[in-house]
Design a protein around this motif. Structure first.
Motif, PDB file in Angstrom:
ATOM      1  N   THR A 129      44.416  36.528  51.841  1.00 15.84           N
ATOM      2  CA  THR A 129      43.523  35.735  51.014  1.00 15.84           C
ATOM      3  C   THR A 129      44.155  35.637  49.635  1.00 15.84           C
ATOM      4  O   THR A 129      44.414  36.656  48.997  1.00 15.84           O
ATOM      5  CB  THR A 129      42.139  36.397  50.916  1.00 15.84           C
ATOM      6  N   TYR A 169      45.253  39.163  42.856  1.00 11.70           N
ATOM      7  CA  TYR A 169      44.647  40.275  42.108  1.00 11.70           C
ATOM      8  C   TYR A 169      45.395  41.574  42.390  1.00 11.70           C
ATOM      9  O   TYR A 169      45.725  42.340  41.486  1.00 11.70           O
ATOM     10  CB  TYR A 169      43.180  40.401  42.516  1.00 11.70           C
ATOM     11  N   ARG A 170      45.685  41.813  43.670  1.00  9.33           N
ATOM     12  CA  ARG A 170      46.369  43.052  44.041  1.00  9.33           C
ATOM     13  C   ARG A 170      47.789  43.090  43.497  1.00  9.33           C
ATOM     14  O   ARG A 170      48.247  44.119  42.992  1.00  9.33           O
ATOM     15  CB  ARG A 170      46.379  43.210  45.567  1.00  9.33           C
ATOM     16  N   ARG A 188      38.738  37.888  37.468  1.00  5.51           N
ATOM     17  CA  ARG A 188      38.273  39.178  38.005  1.00  5.51           C
ATOM     18  C   ARG A 188      38.797  40.326  37.147  1.00  5.51           C
ATOM     19  O   ARG A 188      38.054  41.255  36.810  1.00  5.51           O
ATOM     20  CB  ARG A 188      38.737  39.330  39.453  1.00  5.51           C
ATOM     21  N   ALA A 206      41.887  35.444  40.173  1.00  7.23           N
ATOM     22  CA  ALA A 206      42.338  36.829  40.011  1.00  7.23           C
ATOM     23  C   ALA A 206      42.276  37.254  38.549  1.00  7.23           C
ATOM     24  O   ALA A 206      41.842  38.371  38.231  1.00  7.23           O
ATOM     25  CB  ALA A 206      43.766  36.976  40.542  1.00  7.23           C
ATOM     26  N   ASP A 210      42.525  37.383  46.369  1.00  5.53           N
ATOM     27  CA  ASP A 210      42.565  38.843  46.463  1.00  5.53           C
ATOM     28  C   ASP A 210      43.999  39.356  46.394  1.00  5.53           C
ATOM     29  O   ASP A 210      44.283  40.383  45.774  1.00  5.53           O
ATOM     30  CB  ASP A 210      41.917  39.316  47.763  1.00  5.53           C
TER      31      ASP A 210
END
Length: 213
Positions: free
Chosen positions: A10, A16-17, A56, A53, A13
Motif C-alpha cells: 500500500t 510512511y514506513r 501522518r 505519509a 503506508d
C-alpha cells in the motif's frame, strides 16, 4: 539521501514506513527538509501517497511545515521522550507482572521470542528495532489480553518511537546481543510478579536514560 523504491505494498503506508526507517537509521536527521516532489521521485511513486505519509508524520509530531519548501524533521524534546516511556512503563510493567502470575507457559512464550530474536540481523538500527520489539511484544502477548497488545502496537508502531529509540539502538542494540539485554528480564518473569515488575521497570528506565544521553 536516496530512498529505496516501493513495490507490492500500500503506497501511503509504505511511504510512511520508508521515511520512518530513514529517521531511525539516521538518514533523515532532525532539521532535514522533506520535499514532496523529491521524495516521490526517490520512492518512484506519485505525490499523493507521499503527501498522505507526510501528513501522518505531521499528525504524530515528527515533522512540521516549512512553508513552500515542504516539511522539516522535528527534534523531539525531553518531555516528549518522557511521555513515550511513561506509556511504555504503564503497559509493559503491568504485562510483566501478569506474565509472572500466569506462570511457565506464558514465560516460555517470551523465551521463544528471545530465541527467534537472536537469529535476526542486528547490524542495522532498523533490524535491532525489530528484534527488540519482538521480545517486548512477546511479553505483552503472553498476558493473553488483546487490548493490551493493541496498546503496545499503538506505541511501538508510531514513527515517534522510531525517532526516540534511534540513538539508543545505534549505541546499544547493534553492539549487545539480544539475550544479554533480555536474559535478566526472562529470569525475573520466572521468579514471580514482584521481581518481574521491578526488573521490567528498571529495564525500561535504562532505555530512557540511554535515549536522553
Amino acid at each position: 539521501m536516496a530512498l529505496r523504491p516501493i513495490s507490492g505494498e500500500t503506497l501511503a503506508d509504505a511511504a510512511y514506513r520508508r521515511i520512518s526507517e530513514a529517521m531511525l537509521t539516521g538518514g533523515l536527521e532532525p532539521g532535514a527538509r522533506l520535499v514532496m516532489d523529491t521524495l516521490a521521485a526517490q520512492l518512484e511513486i506519485s505525490r499523493t501517497p507521499v503527501r498522505d505519509a507526510l501528513h501522518r508524520l505531521e499528525r504524530e509530531g515528527l515533522i512540521e511545515p516549512a512553508g513552500r519548501r515542504g516539511f522539516v524533521v522535528r527534534r523531539l524534546g525531553p518531555a516528549e521522550i518522557h511521555h513515550l516511556y511513561e506509556i511504555r512503563m504503564a503497559v509493559e510493567v503491568f504485562a510483566a507482572g501478569r506474565v509472572a502470575e500466569l506462570g511457565s507457559e506464558a514465560v516460555s512464550h517470551v523465551a521463544d521470542a528471545i530465541r527467534k530474536a537472536e537469529v535476526m540481523g542486528l547490524s542495522e538500527p532498523a533490524e535491532a528495532f525489530a528484534a527488540n520489539r519482538l521480545v517486548h511484544r512477546a511479553v505483552v502477548e503472553a498476558t493473553g489480553n488483546p487490548l493490551l497488545v493493541d496498546l503496545f502496537d499503538g506505541i511501538w508502531t508510531r514513527a515517534t518511537a522510531l525517532q526516540v529509540y534511534s540513538g539508543y539502538f545505534q549505541r546499544e542494540l547493534v553492539h549487545r546481543p539480544i539475550r544479554e539485554l533480555h536474559q535478566p528480564m526472562l529470569e525475573a518473569l520466572a521468579a514471580g510478579p514482584e521481581r518481574a515488575v521491578e526488573v521490567m521497570r528498571h529495564h525500561i528506565q535504562e532505555g530512557l536514560e540511554a535515549t536522553l544521553e
